[in-house]
Design a protein around this motif. Structure first.
Motif, PDB file in Angstrom:
ATOM      1  N   ILE A 359       0.837  -1.204   0.000  1.00  0.00           N
ATOM      2  CA  ILE A 359       0.000   0.000   0.000  1.00  0.00           C
ATOM      3  C   ILE A 359       0.870   1.251   0.000  1.00  0.00           C
ATOM      4  CG2 ILE A 359      -1.701   1.309   1.337  1.00  0.00           C
ATOM      5  CD1 ILE A 359      -2.896  -1.284   2.266  1.00  0.00           C
ATOM      6  N   THR A 360       2.025   1.185   0.661  1.00  0.00           N
ATOM      7  CA  THR A 360       2.947   2.319   0.674  1.00  0.00           C
ATOM      8  C   THR A 360       3.443   2.635  -0.731  1.00  0.00           C
ATOM      9  OG1 THR A 360       3.660   1.719   2.910  1.00  0.00           O
ATOM     10  CG2 THR A 360       5.081   3.218   1.674  1.00  0.00           C
ATOM     11  N   VAL A 361       3.735   1.599  -1.521  1.00  0.00           N
ATOM     12  CA  VAL A 361       4.152   1.824  -2.908  1.00  0.00           C
ATOM     13  C   VAL A 361       3.047   2.513  -3.685  1.00  0.00           C
ATOM     14  CG1 VAL A 361       4.795   0.683  -5.079  1.00  0.00           C
ATOM     15  CG2 VAL A 361       5.756  -0.116  -2.915  1.00  0.00           C
ATOM     16  N   LEU A 362       1.811   2.108  -3.466  1.00  0.00           N
ATOM     17  CA  LEU A 362       0.680   2.760  -4.136  1.00  0.00           C
ATOM     18  C   LEU A 362       0.576   4.219  -3.727  1.00  0.00           C
ATOM     19  CD1 LEU A 362      -1.907   2.628  -5.846  1.00  0.00           C
ATOM     20  CD2 LEU A 362      -3.123   1.867  -3.792  1.00  0.00           C
ATOM     21  N   ALA A 363       0.773   4.503  -2.440  1.00  0.00           N
ATOM     22  CA  ALA A 363       0.686   5.886  -1.960  1.00  0.00           C
ATOM     23  C   ALA A 363       1.784   6.759  -2.557  1.00  0.00           C
ATOM     24  CB  ALA A 363       0.771   5.914  -0.432  1.00  0.00           C
ATOM     25  N   ASP A 364       2.916   6.170  -2.905  1.00  0.00           N
ATOM     26  CA  ASP A 364       4.007   6.933  -3.513  1.00  0.00           C
ATOM     27  C   ASP A 364       3.733   7.269  -4.981  1.00  0.00           C
ATOM     28  OD1 ASP A 364       5.404   6.933  -1.183  1.00  0.00           O
ATOM     29  OD2 ASP A 364       6.732   5.271  -1.714  1.00  0.00           O
ATOM     30  N   LEU A 365       2.756   6.602  -5.586  1.00  0.00           N
ATOM     31  CA  LEU A 365       2.463   6.824  -7.002  1.00  0.00           C
ATOM     32  C   LEU A 365       1.450   7.935  -7.232  1.00  0.00           C
ATOM     33  CD1 LEU A 365       2.174   3.128  -8.276  1.00  0.00           C
ATOM     34  CD2 LEU A 365       4.123   4.673  -8.506  1.00  0.00           C
ATOM     35  N   VAL A 366       0.690   8.307  -6.191  1.00  0.00           N
ATOM     36  CA  VAL A 366      -0.377   9.298  -6.346  1.00  0.00           C
ATOM     37  C   VAL A 366      -0.288  10.322  -5.227  1.00  0.00           C
ATOM     38  CG1 VAL A 366      -1.919   7.648  -7.482  1.00  0.00           C
ATOM     39  CG2 VAL A 366      -2.007   7.901  -4.997  1.00  0.00           C
TER      40      VAL A 366
END
Length: 459
Positions: A359-366
Protein backbone atom coordinates in the motif's frame (compact mmCIF):
# COMPACT_ATOMS: atom_id res chain seq x y z
CA UNK A 1 -38.22 35.10 9.22
CA UNK A 2 -35.51 32.92 7.67
CA UNK A 3 -33.07 31.49 10.17
CA UNK A 4 -29.47 32.57 9.85
CA UNK A 5 -27.14 29.57 9.94
CA UNK A 6 -24.38 29.57 12.49
CA UNK A 7 -20.91 28.79 11.24
CA UNK A 8 -17.54 27.99 12.71
CA UNK A 9 -14.13 27.97 11.13
CA UNK A 10 -12.52 24.65 10.37
CA UNK A 11 -8.82 25.17 9.81
CA UNK A 12 -6.98 22.58 7.73
CA UNK A 13 -4.11 20.80 9.43
CA UNK A 14 -1.20 18.61 8.40
CA UNK A 15 -1.27 14.85 9.04
CA UNK A 16 -0.43 14.62 12.78
CA UNK A 17 1.57 11.36 12.45
CA UNK A 18 0.36 10.50 15.91
CA UNK A 19 -2.12 11.90 18.42
CA UNK A 20 -5.60 10.63 17.66
CA UNK A 21 -4.07 8.87 14.68
CA UNK A 22 -3.07 6.03 17.02
CA UNK A 23 -6.75 5.32 17.68
CA UNK A 24 -7.38 5.30 13.93
CA UNK A 25 -4.48 2.86 13.63
CA UNK A 26 -6.07 0.68 16.32
CA UNK A 27 -9.34 0.70 14.39
CA UNK A 28 -7.52 -0.27 11.18
CA UNK A 29 -5.68 -3.01 13.09
CA UNK A 30 -8.95 -4.75 13.99
CA UNK A 31 -10.52 -4.09 10.59
CA UNK A 32 -7.63 -5.96 8.95
CA UNK A 33 -8.12 -8.80 11.40
CA UNK A 34 -11.89 -9.09 11.13
CA UNK A 35 -11.83 -8.97 7.32
CA UNK A 36 -8.77 -10.54 5.70
CA UNK A 37 -7.80 -12.34 8.91
CA UNK A 38 -11.17 -14.11 8.89
CA UNK A 39 -10.85 -14.87 5.15
CA UNK A 40 -7.43 -16.46 5.71
CA UNK A 41 -8.70 -18.56 8.60
CA UNK A 42 -11.79 -19.74 6.75
CA UNK A 43 -9.81 -22.70 5.44
CA UNK A 44 -10.51 -24.42 8.77
CA UNK A 45 -14.14 -24.81 7.66
CA UNK A 46 -13.33 -26.11 4.20
CA UNK A 47 -12.83 -29.79 4.94
CA UNK A 48 -16.05 -29.86 6.98
CA UNK A 49 -18.09 -27.98 4.36
CA UNK A 50 -16.67 -30.10 1.55
CA UNK A 51 -17.64 -33.30 3.37
CA UNK A 52 -21.08 -31.98 4.37
CA UNK A 53 -22.11 -31.07 0.83
CA UNK A 54 -20.09 -33.90 -0.81
CA UNK A 55 -18.46 -31.48 -3.24
CA UNK A 56 -15.05 -30.72 -4.75
CA UNK A 57 -12.23 -28.43 -3.62
CA UNK A 58 -12.94 -26.15 -6.57
CA UNK A 59 -16.61 -25.68 -5.66
CA UNK A 60 -15.84 -25.07 -1.99
CA UNK A 61 -13.08 -22.55 -2.79
CA UNK A 62 -15.59 -20.26 -4.49
CA UNK A 63 -16.89 -19.19 -1.06
CA UNK A 64 -13.68 -17.36 -0.23
CA UNK A 65 -13.09 -16.45 -3.86
CA UNK A 66 -16.41 -14.62 -4.14
CA UNK A 67 -15.76 -12.83 -0.84
CA UNK A 68 -12.31 -11.66 -1.94
CA UNK A 69 -13.60 -10.52 -5.33
CA UNK A 70 -16.53 -8.66 -3.76
CA UNK A 71 -14.19 -6.81 -1.40
CA UNK A 72 -12.12 -5.69 -4.37
CA UNK A 73 -14.97 -4.84 -6.74
CA UNK A 74 -16.94 -2.87 -4.16
CA UNK A 75 -13.87 -0.99 -2.87
CA UNK A 76 -14.47 2.14 -5.02
CA UNK A 77 -18.08 2.25 -3.85
CA UNK A 78 -16.98 2.04 -0.23
CA UNK A 79 -14.58 4.92 -0.79
CA UNK A 80 -17.22 7.05 -2.52
CA UNK A 81 -19.91 6.38 0.09
CA UNK A 82 -17.51 7.37 2.86
CA UNK A 83 -17.18 10.80 1.23
CA UNK A 84 -20.92 11.28 0.99
CA UNK A 85 -22.00 9.86 4.35
CA UNK A 86 -18.79 9.91 6.40
CA UNK A 87 -16.29 7.19 7.25
CA UNK A 88 -17.92 6.33 10.57
CA UNK A 89 -21.38 5.68 9.13
CA UNK A 90 -20.12 3.60 6.20
CA UNK A 91 -17.79 1.43 8.29
CA UNK A 92 -20.53 0.83 10.87
CA UNK A 93 -22.97 -0.21 8.14
CA UNK A 94 -20.33 -2.46 6.62
CA UNK A 95 -19.76 -4.18 9.94
CA UNK A 96 -23.47 -4.89 10.28
CA UNK A 97 -23.61 -6.37 6.75
CA UNK A 98 -20.55 -8.55 7.39
CA UNK A 99 -22.16 -9.96 10.54
CA UNK A 100 -25.49 -10.49 8.78
CA UNK A 101 -23.80 -12.39 5.96
CA UNK A 102 -22.10 -14.80 8.37
CA UNK A 103 -25.31 -15.37 10.33
CA UNK A 104 -27.20 -16.10 7.10
CA UNK A 105 -24.41 -18.45 6.01
CA UNK A 106 -24.89 -20.53 9.15
CA UNK A 107 -28.35 -21.51 7.86
CA UNK A 108 -27.31 -22.20 4.25
CA UNK A 109 -28.78 -25.32 2.63
CA UNK A 110 -26.39 -25.51 -0.30
CA UNK A 111 -23.16 -23.98 -1.58
CA UNK A 112 -24.99 -21.34 -3.62
CA UNK A 113 -26.43 -19.93 -0.39
CA UNK A 114 -22.94 -19.81 1.09
CA UNK A 115 -21.67 -18.00 -2.01
CA UNK A 116 -24.37 -15.37 -1.56
CA UNK A 117 -24.25 -15.01 2.22
CA UNK A 118 -20.57 -15.36 3.14
CA UNK A 119 -19.21 -14.45 -0.30
CA UNK A 120 -21.38 -11.57 -1.51
CA UNK A 121 -23.02 -10.10 1.59
CA UNK A 122 -20.11 -10.40 4.03
CA UNK A 123 -17.67 -9.50 1.24
CA UNK A 124 -19.62 -6.33 0.51
CA UNK A 125 -19.59 -5.50 4.21
CA UNK A 126 -15.82 -5.98 4.26
CA UNK A 127 -15.45 -3.54 1.34
CA UNK A 128 -17.44 -0.90 3.23
CA UNK A 129 -15.19 -1.28 6.28
CA UNK A 130 -11.72 -1.90 4.87
CA UNK A 131 -11.37 0.77 2.19
CA UNK A 132 -12.59 3.81 4.20
CA UNK A 133 -10.57 2.77 7.26
CA UNK A 134 -7.29 2.32 5.35
CA UNK A 135 -7.94 5.63 3.57
CA UNK A 136 -8.45 7.39 6.90
CA UNK A 137 -5.20 5.90 8.21
CA UNK A 138 -3.39 7.38 5.21
CA UNK A 139 -4.80 10.80 6.07
CA UNK A 140 -3.59 10.66 9.68
CA UNK A 141 -0.05 9.49 8.84
CA UNK A 142 2.47 10.76 6.29
CA UNK A 143 6.08 10.57 7.53
CA UNK A 144 5.29 7.43 9.53
CA UNK A 145 2.95 5.96 6.93
CA UNK A 146 5.03 2.83 6.15
CA UNK A 147 5.26 1.95 9.83
CA UNK A 148 1.56 2.77 10.39
CA UNK A 149 0.52 0.53 7.49
CA UNK A 150 2.73 -2.26 8.80
CA UNK A 151 1.34 -2.05 12.33
CA UNK A 152 -2.26 -1.81 11.14
CA UNK A 153 -1.97 -4.75 8.77
CA UNK A 154 -0.53 -6.79 11.65
CA UNK A 155 -4.11 -7.09 12.88
CA UNK A 156 -4.65 -9.68 10.17
CA UNK A 157 -1.86 -11.80 11.70
CA UNK A 158 -2.93 -11.45 15.32
CA UNK A 159 -6.56 -12.33 14.60
CA UNK A 160 -5.52 -15.25 12.37
CA UNK A 161 -3.26 -16.54 15.16
CA UNK A 162 -6.11 -16.42 17.68
CA UNK A 163 -9.12 -17.55 15.69
CA UNK A 164 -7.70 -20.43 13.63
CA UNK A 165 -7.52 -22.81 16.64
CA UNK A 166 -10.71 -21.19 17.96
CA UNK A 167 -12.56 -22.06 14.75
CA UNK A 168 -11.43 -25.67 15.00
CA UNK A 169 -12.61 -25.80 18.62
CA UNK A 170 -15.98 -24.27 17.70
CA UNK A 171 -16.40 -26.70 14.81
CA UNK A 172 -15.75 -29.63 17.17
CA UNK A 173 -18.24 -28.27 19.72
CA UNK A 174 -21.01 -26.80 17.56
CA UNK A 175 -20.33 -28.08 13.99
CA UNK A 176 -19.38 -25.69 11.19
CA UNK A 177 -22.82 -24.05 11.26
CA UNK A 178 -22.60 -23.09 14.91
CA UNK A 179 -19.03 -21.85 14.45
CA UNK A 180 -20.02 -19.55 11.58
CA UNK A 181 -22.99 -18.28 13.60
CA UNK A 182 -20.66 -17.31 16.45
CA UNK A 183 -18.33 -15.71 13.89
CA UNK A 184 -21.23 -13.49 12.84
CA UNK A 185 -21.43 -12.11 16.36
CA UNK A 186 -17.67 -11.50 16.41
CA UNK A 187 -17.93 -9.52 13.17
CA UNK A 188 -20.15 -6.94 14.91
CA UNK A 189 -16.95 -5.54 16.42
CA UNK A 190 -16.37 -3.90 13.03
CA UNK A 191 -19.09 -1.43 14.02
CA UNK A 192 -16.96 -0.42 17.02
CA UNK A 193 -14.02 0.13 14.67
CA UNK A 194 -16.15 2.56 12.67
CA UNK A 195 -16.97 4.56 15.79
CA UNK A 196 -13.25 5.28 16.32
CA UNK A 197 -12.85 7.10 12.99
CA UNK A 198 -12.72 10.85 13.58
CA UNK A 199 -12.81 13.08 10.46
CA UNK A 200 -9.74 15.20 9.71
CA UNK A 201 -9.47 18.11 7.27
CA UNK A 202 -6.00 18.30 5.71
CA UNK A 203 -4.16 21.19 4.09
CA UNK A 204 -3.78 19.05 0.96
CA UNK A 205 -7.56 19.18 0.60
CA UNK A 206 -7.29 22.95 -0.02
CA UNK A 207 -4.60 23.97 -2.55
CA UNK A 208 -4.76 27.61 -1.29
CA UNK A 209 -4.99 26.61 2.34
CA UNK A 210 -8.13 28.48 2.73
CA UNK A 211 -10.35 28.35 5.77
CA UNK A 212 -13.60 26.43 5.29
CA UNK A 213 -16.77 27.47 7.12
CA UNK A 214 -18.60 24.50 8.58
CA UNK A 215 -22.32 25.06 9.14
CA UNK A 216 -23.87 24.01 12.42
CA UNK A 217 -27.00 21.78 12.48
CA UNK A 218 -29.66 24.54 12.21
CA UNK A 219 -29.64 24.69 8.38
CA UNK A 220 -32.57 25.80 6.29
CA UNK A 221 -34.09 23.43 3.74
CA UNK A 222 -32.43 25.31 0.87
CA UNK A 223 -29.05 25.07 2.54
CA UNK A 224 -29.54 21.36 3.14
CA UNK A 225 -30.28 20.75 -0.54
CA UNK A 226 -27.21 22.79 -1.45
CA UNK A 227 -25.11 20.73 0.94
CA UNK A 228 -26.41 17.50 -0.61
CA UNK A 229 -25.52 18.77 -4.08
CA UNK A 230 -22.01 19.57 -2.92
CA UNK A 231 -21.79 16.09 -1.39
CA UNK A 232 -22.76 14.47 -4.70
CA UNK A 233 -20.16 16.55 -6.47
CA UNK A 234 -17.55 15.44 -3.98
CA UNK A 235 -18.36 11.79 -4.73
CA UNK A 236 -17.85 12.36 -8.45
CA UNK A 237 -14.61 14.19 -7.71
CA UNK A 238 -13.48 11.43 -5.34
CA UNK A 239 -13.82 8.77 -8.04
CA UNK A 240 -10.87 10.03 -10.06
CA UNK A 241 -11.13 8.31 -13.43
CA UNK A 242 -7.96 10.04 -14.60
CA UNK A 243 -6.00 7.34 -12.79
CA UNK A 244 -6.71 5.05 -15.75
CA UNK A 245 -4.43 7.31 -17.83
CA UNK A 246 -1.65 7.04 -15.24
CA UNK A 247 0.73 4.50 -16.79
CA UNK A 248 2.64 3.76 -13.59
CA UNK A 249 -0.59 3.21 -11.66
CA UNK A 250 -1.92 0.80 -14.29
CA UNK A 251 1.32 -1.21 -14.31
CA UNK A 252 1.10 -1.47 -10.53
CA UNK A 253 -2.53 -2.55 -10.85
CA UNK A 254 -1.44 -5.40 -13.16
CA UNK A 255 1.05 -6.41 -10.49
CA UNK A 256 -1.92 -6.54 -8.12
CA UNK A 257 -3.90 -8.82 -10.45
CA UNK A 258 -1.22 -11.51 -10.64
CA UNK A 259 -0.25 -11.10 -6.98
CA UNK A 260 -3.88 -11.65 -5.98
CA UNK A 261 -3.88 -14.91 -7.95
CA UNK A 262 -1.29 -16.22 -5.52
CA UNK A 263 -2.09 -14.32 -2.32
CA UNK A 264 -5.21 -16.08 -1.10
CA UNK A 265 -4.92 -19.69 -2.29
CA UNK A 266 -2.03 -20.76 0.03
CA UNK A 267 -3.78 -19.77 3.26
CA UNK A 268 -6.98 -21.37 2.01
CA UNK A 269 -5.41 -24.76 1.27
CA UNK A 270 -2.72 -24.97 3.94
CA UNK A 271 -4.90 -26.79 6.48
CA UNK A 272 -6.41 -29.23 3.92
CA UNK A 273 -2.90 -29.88 2.52
CA UNK A 274 -1.58 -30.69 5.99
CA UNK A 275 -4.48 -33.03 6.70
CA UNK A 276 -3.92 -34.77 3.36
CA UNK A 277 -0.39 -35.55 4.60
CA UNK A 278 -1.74 -37.21 7.74
CA UNK A 279 -1.34 -34.24 10.12
CA UNK A 280 -3.86 -34.19 12.99
CA UNK A 281 -6.68 -31.63 12.97
CA UNK A 282 -5.40 -29.31 15.69
CA UNK A 283 -1.83 -29.56 14.46
CA UNK A 284 -3.04 -28.60 10.98
CA UNK A 285 -4.98 -25.64 12.39
CA UNK A 286 -1.93 -24.60 14.42
CA UNK A 287 0.01 -24.10 11.17
CA UNK A 288 -2.14 -21.06 10.47
CA UNK A 289 -1.25 -19.67 13.90
CA UNK A 290 2.45 -20.33 13.29
CA UNK A 291 2.22 -18.62 9.91
CA UNK A 292 0.37 -15.68 11.49
CA UNK A 293 3.12 -15.21 14.09
CA UNK A 294 5.88 -14.99 11.49
CA UNK A 295 3.54 -12.91 9.31
CA UNK A 296 3.32 -10.39 12.17
CA UNK A 297 7.11 -10.28 12.49
CA UNK A 298 7.41 -9.73 8.73
CA UNK A 299 4.93 -6.86 8.69
CA UNK A 300 6.43 -5.00 11.61
CA UNK A 301 10.03 -5.64 10.55
CA UNK A 302 9.53 -4.74 6.91
CA UNK A 303 7.40 -1.72 7.82
CA UNK A 304 10.20 -0.47 10.08
CA UNK A 305 12.81 -1.12 7.37
CA UNK A 306 10.76 0.69 4.74
CA UNK A 307 10.31 3.63 7.10
CA UNK A 308 14.11 4.08 7.26
CA UNK A 309 14.13 4.73 3.48
CA UNK A 310 17.47 2.93 3.14
CA UNK A 311 16.22 1.18 0.00
CA UNK A 312 13.49 2.23 -2.39
CA UNK A 313 10.21 0.69 -1.34
CA UNK A 314 9.51 -0.74 -4.78
CA UNK A 315 12.86 -2.60 -4.75
CA UNK A 316 12.04 -3.99 -1.32
CA UNK A 317 8.63 -5.09 -2.57
CA UNK A 318 10.20 -6.86 -5.56
CA UNK A 319 12.49 -8.81 -3.21
CA UNK A 320 9.67 -9.90 -0.88
CA UNK A 321 7.29 -10.89 -3.70
CA UNK A 322 9.96 -12.94 -5.47
CA UNK A 323 10.94 -14.64 -2.22
CA UNK A 324 7.29 -15.42 -1.49
CA UNK A 325 6.87 -17.02 -4.91
CA UNK A 326 9.95 -19.20 -4.47
CA UNK A 327 8.80 -20.37 -1.03
CA UNK A 328 5.41 -21.43 -2.42
CA UNK A 329 7.10 -23.37 -5.22
CA UNK A 330 9.00 -25.33 -2.56
CA UNK A 331 5.89 -26.17 -0.51
CA UNK A 332 5.20 -29.60 -2.12
CA UNK A 333 8.54 -30.76 -0.70
CA UNK A 334 7.05 -30.51 2.81
CA UNK A 335 5.63 -33.93 3.70
CA UNK A 336 5.53 -33.92 7.51
CA UNK A 337 4.27 -31.66 10.26
CA UNK A 338 7.71 -30.23 11.06
CA UNK A 339 8.41 -29.63 7.38
CA UNK A 340 5.15 -27.69 7.22
CA UNK A 341 6.13 -25.74 10.34
CA UNK A 342 9.30 -24.56 8.55
CA UNK A 343 7.26 -23.71 5.45
CA UNK A 344 4.67 -21.80 7.52
CA UNK A 345 7.36 -19.69 9.19
CA UNK A 346 9.03 -18.83 5.88
CA UNK A 347 5.72 -18.22 4.12
CA UNK A 348 4.47 -15.98 6.92
CA UNK A 349 7.63 -13.84 6.95
CA UNK A 350 7.57 -13.28 3.18
CA UNK A 351 3.81 -12.72 3.03
CA UNK A 352 3.83 -10.25 5.93
CA UNK A 353 6.74 -8.31 4.46
CA UNK A 354 4.90 -8.00 1.14
CA UNK A 355 1.59 -6.90 2.62
CA UNK A 356 3.26 -4.35 4.91
CA UNK A 357 4.60 -2.21 2.05
CA UNK A 358 2.43 -2.76 -1.03
CA UNK A 359 0.00 0.00 0.00
CA UNK A 360 2.95 2.32 0.67
CA UNK A 361 4.15 1.82 -2.91
CA UNK A 362 0.68 2.76 -4.14
CA UNK A 363 0.69 5.89 -1.96
CA UNK A 364 4.01 6.93 -3.51
CA UNK A 365 2.46 6.82 -7.00
CA UNK A 366 -0.38 9.30 -6.35
CA UNK A 367 -1.15 12.42 -4.33
CA UNK A 368 -2.77 12.23 -0.89
CA UNK A 369 -6.00 13.61 -2.37
CA UNK A 370 -6.07 10.69 -4.83
CA UNK A 371 -5.18 7.98 -2.31
CA UNK A 372 -8.74 6.86 -1.56
CA UNK A 373 -9.69 6.78 -5.22
CA UNK A 374 -6.44 5.04 -6.17
CA UNK A 375 -6.92 2.43 -3.46
CA UNK A 376 -10.47 1.77 -4.65
CA UNK A 377 -9.42 1.44 -8.29
CA UNK A 378 -6.46 -0.76 -7.36
CA UNK A 379 -8.75 -3.10 -5.44
CA UNK A 380 -11.27 -3.11 -8.30
CA UNK A 381 -8.70 -3.98 -10.97
CA UNK A 382 -7.04 -6.74 -8.98
CA UNK A 383 -10.44 -8.25 -8.11
CA UNK A 384 -10.13 -10.59 -11.09
CA UNK A 385 -7.05 -12.15 -9.51
CA UNK A 386 -8.73 -12.51 -6.13
CA UNK A 387 -11.79 -14.09 -7.77
CA UNK A 388 -9.96 -16.60 -9.96
CA UNK A 389 -6.98 -17.50 -7.75
CA UNK A 390 -8.59 -20.03 -5.35
CA UNK A 391 -10.77 -21.74 -8.04
CA UNK A 392 -7.80 -22.11 -10.41
CA UNK A 393 -5.78 -23.63 -7.58
CA UNK A 394 -8.77 -25.84 -6.73
CA UNK A 395 -9.01 -26.95 -10.37
CA UNK A 396 -5.41 -28.17 -10.36
CA UNK A 397 -5.95 -29.84 -6.99
CA UNK A 398 -9.00 -31.73 -8.27
CA UNK A 399 -7.27 -32.77 -11.51
CA UNK A 400 -4.02 -33.90 -9.86
CA UNK A 401 -5.59 -35.09 -6.56
CA UNK A 402 -2.80 -33.22 -4.79
CA UNK A 403 -3.13 -30.03 -2.75
CA UNK A 404 0.52 -29.24 -3.48
CA UNK A 405 -0.34 -28.22 -7.06
CA UNK A 406 -2.34 -25.29 -5.68
CA UNK A 407 0.80 -23.89 -4.09
CA UNK A 408 2.72 -24.31 -7.35
CA UNK A 409 0.10 -22.25 -9.19
CA UNK A 410 0.28 -19.52 -6.55
CA UNK A 411 4.08 -19.41 -6.70
CA UNK A 412 4.14 -19.02 -10.48
CA UNK A 413 1.56 -16.20 -10.33
CA UNK A 414 3.64 -14.28 -7.78
CA UNK A 415 6.84 -14.63 -9.82
CA UNK A 416 4.98 -13.17 -12.82
CA UNK A 417 3.66 -10.30 -10.68
CA UNK A 418 7.24 -9.43 -9.67
CA UNK A 419 8.06 -8.79 -13.34
CA UNK A 420 5.56 -5.92 -13.39
CA UNK A 421 7.43 -4.37 -10.45
CA UNK A 422 10.60 -4.40 -12.56
CA UNK A 423 8.72 -2.54 -15.31
CA UNK A 424 7.40 -0.01 -12.80
CA UNK A 425 10.90 0.52 -11.39
CA UNK A 426 12.19 1.37 -14.86
CA UNK A 427 9.28 3.78 -15.37
CA UNK A 428 10.13 5.47 -12.06
CA UNK A 429 13.76 5.86 -13.16
CA UNK A 430 12.69 7.53 -16.40
CA UNK A 431 10.43 9.79 -14.36
CA UNK A 432 13.40 10.82 -12.21
CA UNK A 433 15.54 11.57 -15.26
CA UNK A 434 12.86 13.61 -17.04
CA UNK A 435 11.83 15.57 -13.91
CA UNK A 436 13.28 19.11 -13.84
CA UNK A 437 15.85 19.49 -11.09
CA UNK A 438 15.86 22.74 -9.14
CA UNK A 439 19.08 24.24 -7.68
CA UNK A 440 20.00 22.75 -4.33
CA UNK A 441 17.89 19.66 -4.95
CA UNK A 442 20.02 17.85 -7.54
CA UNK A 443 21.16 15.09 -5.21
CA UNK A 444 17.70 14.01 -4.14
CA UNK A 445 15.91 11.01 -5.55
CA UNK A 446 12.39 11.67 -6.63
CA UNK A 447 9.76 10.36 -4.26
CA UNK A 448 6.28 11.93 -4.06
CA UNK A 449 6.04 11.36 -0.31
CA UNK A 450 9.44 12.93 0.35
CA UNK A 451 8.53 15.84 -1.92
CA UNK A 452 5.45 16.57 0.18
CA UNK A 453 7.48 16.37 3.39
CA UNK A 454 10.09 18.74 1.96
CA UNK A 455 7.43 21.31 1.06
CA UNK A 456 5.97 21.08 4.55
CA UNK A 457 9.34 21.55 6.26
CA UNK A 458 10.07 24.66 4.21
CA UNK A 459 6.91 26.42 5.40
Amino acid sequence: MEAVPQTRAVRPVDPPDGGYGWFVLLSTFFVFGLTFGVIKSFGVFYVEIQKYFSTTATSTSWITSVAVATVHIAAPLGAALSVRFGHRAVVTAGGALAALGMIAGAFARDLVHLYGAVGLLSGFGYALTWTPTVTMLGRYFERRRPMANGLASAGECVVTFLISPLFQFLVDCYTWRGAILILGGIELNLCVCGALLRPIHLRQDDPEETVELEELPNKTETQQRSSQSRGTGRIIQYIDYRLIKNGRFMVYAMFGVFAALGFFAPALFLVPYARSKGVAEYQAASLMSISATSDLAGRIGCGWLANLRLIKTIKLLFITVTLLGVILLLCPLATSFWHLVIFSVAYGLAFGSTVAIHITVLADLVDVAQLGSALGFFMLIRSSGGLLGPPIAGFFIDKMSNYGTGFLMAGVALIISALFLLVLHQMNRREEISKPVSPGNSSKQFNPLQERNTKFNRK
